[in-house]
Motif scaffolding. Sequence first.
Motif, PDB file in Angstrom:
ATOM      1  N   CYS C 183       0.853  -1.197   0.000  1.00 17.94           N
ATOM      2  CA  CYS C 183       0.000   0.000   0.000  1.00 17.94           C
ATOM      3  C   CYS C 183       0.888   1.247   0.000  1.00 17.94           C
ATOM      4  CB  CYS C 183      -0.960  -0.020   1.180  1.00 17.94           C
ATOM      5  SG  CYS C 183      -0.232   0.459   2.762  1.00 17.94           S
ATOM      6  N   ARG C 185       1.401   3.376   2.294  1.00 17.96           N
ATOM      7  CA  ARG C 185       2.214   3.486   3.510  1.00 17.96           C
ATOM      8  C   ARG C 185       3.387   2.514   3.521  1.00 17.96           C
ATOM      9  NH1 ARG C 185      -0.138   6.239   8.285  1.00 17.96           N
ATOM     10  NH2 ARG C 185      -2.321   6.651   7.781  1.00 17.96           N
ATOM     11  N   CYS C 186       3.269   1.383   2.834  1.00 18.05           N
ATOM     12  CA  CYS C 186       4.430   0.475   2.736  1.00 18.05           C
ATOM     13  C   CYS C 186       5.577   1.195   2.025  1.00 18.05           C
ATOM     14  CB  CYS C 186       4.070  -0.778   1.936  1.00 18.05           C
ATOM     15  SG  CYS C 186       2.874  -1.873   2.705  1.00 18.05           S
ATOM     16  N   CYS C 267       3.737  -2.441   8.485  1.00 22.08           N
ATOM     17  CA  CYS C 267       2.904  -1.371   7.934  1.00 22.08           C
ATOM     18  C   CYS C 267       1.738  -1.075   8.876  1.00 22.08           C
ATOM     19  CB  CYS C 267       2.377  -1.757   6.554  1.00 22.08           C
ATOM     20  SG  CYS C 267       1.282  -0.496   5.859  1.00 22.08           S
ATOM     21  N   CYS C 270      -1.614  -2.323   6.360  1.00 19.91           N
ATOM     22  CA  CYS C 270      -1.843  -3.580   5.644  1.00 19.91           C
ATOM     23  C   CYS C 270      -1.137  -4.768   6.282  1.00 19.91           C
ATOM     24  CB  CYS C 270      -1.472  -3.443   4.168  1.00 19.91           C
ATOM     25  SG  CYS C 270       0.300  -3.404   3.827  1.00 19.91           S
TER      26      CYS C 270
HETATM   27 ZN   LIG Z   1       0.999  -1.205   3.727  1.00 16.34          ZN
END
Ligand SMILES: [Zn+2]
Lengths: 110, 110, 301, 301
Positions: C183, C185-186, C267, C270
């Motif tokens: 995602c 944010r990853c 994360c 996720c």
């Molecule tokens: Zn993520």
Amino acid sequence: MSDAKDEGTIGITVEFSGGLEMLFSNERKLSLTIPAKDEDGTRSNIAFLVRHLCDTVMKDPRKELFVLDDTVRPGILVLINDADWELEGEDKYEIEEGDNILFVSTLHGG
Amino acid sequence: MSDAKDEGTIGITVEFSGGLEMLFSNERKLSLTIPAKDEDGTRSNIAFLVRHLCDTVMKDPRKELFVLDDTVRPGILVLINDADWELEGEDKYEIEEGDNILFVSTLHGG
Amino acid sequence: PPQRRWPLEANEYKRYGRQLIMPEIGLQGQLRLKTASVLIVGVGGLGCPAAAYLVGAGVGKVGLVDGDTVEESNLHRQILHSTAKVNMTKVESAMIALHSLNPNVELVPHQGRLTPETALSTLQHYDIVLDCTDTPASRYLISDTCVLLGKPLVSASALRTDGQLMVLNNPPLPPGNTSGGPCYRCVFPKPPPAESVVTCGDGGILGPVVGTMGILQALEAIKVLTKQPSASSNDSAPADPPSLLIFSAYSNPMFRTIRLRTRKLKCAVCSAHATVTPEALNSGSMDYVQFCGTVDPVDAL
Amino acid sequence: PPQRRWPLEANEYKRYGRQLIMPEIGLQGQLRLKTASVLIVGVGGLGCPAAAYLVGAGVGKVGLVDGDTVEESNLHRQILHSTAKVNMTKVESAMIALHSLNPNVELVPHQGRLTPETALSTLQHYDIVLDCTDTPASRYLISDTCVLLGKPLVSASALRTDGQLMVLNNPPLPPGNTSGGPCYRCVFPKPPPAESVVTCGDGGILGPVVGTMGILQALEAIKVLTKQPSASSNDSAPADPPSLLIFSAYSNPMFRTIRLRTRKLKCAVCSAHATVTPEALNSGSMDYVQFCGTVDPVDAL
Ligand SMILES: [Zn+2]
Ligand SMILES: [Zn+2]
């Protein structure tokens, strides 16, 4: 797909684009092992590769959509490591281990 | 730009994209020669390269737009030979001759 | 909407014939597009071309989210709008243009900006989401919501002469399943310092640069929506490995593809250790604007 | 039109502000665009997005060449047209859409296909040409004419999921000057066998694929038109080395840039040994359709 390195063979990548992949069983990218020397004992060049592709790789019977007069037909660009083969000696370019050879058919649609 | 190969140095390419080039005199691509070992005698890694860029290459005084807490600031991706540095060991990746290191600032416009 | 199992109408064969005859789409692919829904968040430089090509391709339902009105300074790149529509809302202006392009597509207006309170209820009705917005806060909000709802996300951005494109959360497996796609944010666990964020208003934008990224978003959405199931199972064939396309109009080469990481084990959204939850979003306790910070104009780059 | 030396009107600063503030364009670049003229040959899948972004960017004069009328099967990719315009000529339909996008741009209709007899007189009034056509015959005709007139040419094409883009005859130096950019015949001296040529009607085309190539044509035209003179001379800075951009929507990476050859020493048009001349073109003795051959439909790929 190639086995452990062999003095007598060269491992290369051959790619097709612009519709030519349809002549090669819809494969866009092939890992090929070809003989290092051609029938006459000279180092394998692009002319040899084109014959090799026609004779042993291409299943489609419409050879005339790939070769004409023993070289690639008009409307196909041959690219050696992302450069026009005209910059590299055309079909006399001697193939080296790890080379990437791309055959691109020109498109005309718009 | 690098001289003949020297045991003590490594020749690399450093690139900037997404606006970071503005911090480096609008140069998008630099050929750099960096020491093969850092101050402590260990092999130069990405953390060293970032310090080196800040100290000796970057003319712009706004260092905080490139580094934060001694590493690249959030919002900058570091790519080692076209792969996310997370795949290569992040800032501990030891730089090799000929490496391409790309710093990309994320964009948010639309 | 219920899956339709009968083939297309006669006029649809005519309208979509040029894409129907390709093996990559085919009749099955066209039917998948017809039953699919796409949400486009932001109807600006990215959203205009993305919407035009998705509506042209015959996606069944297209939702449009935007809170802005058309300004003259938009027109050099926001090609669904036009001079006569200055001051109209972008959603309304886009709907008029899209309806005239293809009346077969259901268009759903979502006036106003997406907020943490509205994100889940807005996105849940769609199969895939396009992030065509222009701030870090909205990018984190949309990505988080897509992970929580299990929707793939096509994220693009552009500034000056550069553009970026990623297909995120693809496949859209539940948080904690490491086979899911990464995602936002990853890839970017922390937001950039606010003073490093440049808007198109401040930095400028070349029209064809943002247009290219928007069209490519439509392409990636069509690829995800029409993906054929693999022969051996009912699941779709494995998704392409995660990558970032970087576009730089004045560099040579102009395009580069970068391999991205997989899902990050820590994360915040996720992973198995996720702290961002539907409850937190709905309660309004997530402040994305605060998370991304604000900046005194004097300090801005 | 005479070069305008006074700056822009107030509304132009507003409309083009987002590109004006970029160093790559700037006020000088915007003025260059305003005094420039672009001819778009073919108002289909490539020509529609190319025209939209060039008109959006504020090119002074845009000419449109096409002999076709709008069909329903065009609409999935030809986004300037719309359902209500089916059966209208493509030139007329495009002009309505482009005028509503930006009324400041002078639009010039050229109804009908380009022929050897009309090519020189049509192209000579423009600064740069976009080849957005769909047959080998038109591609050779346009390239030959551009070389004879000294115009740079942005050539693109698309089929199924693939696209190609080249900037040819750039810089557009006279035939025989080896510092000029290669022409279409340098790259493809002989036309392909007619049975190997596949049209979008036969092979199909994915909308965003041809859309991407068309937008990139607009971008390349803007780059050529706004190029800043080099500091040391009155000439423009050297052009980028000749290259071919290959796009393949289902490959990874999607884009590749290939280095092309320079001018061919025996090129029939751009070399010192050129045999294609303005007289030959004007006399109608050049038969491009014959040169490219025709095909019995049964033999077509
Ligand atoms: Zn993520
Ligand atoms: Zn030539």
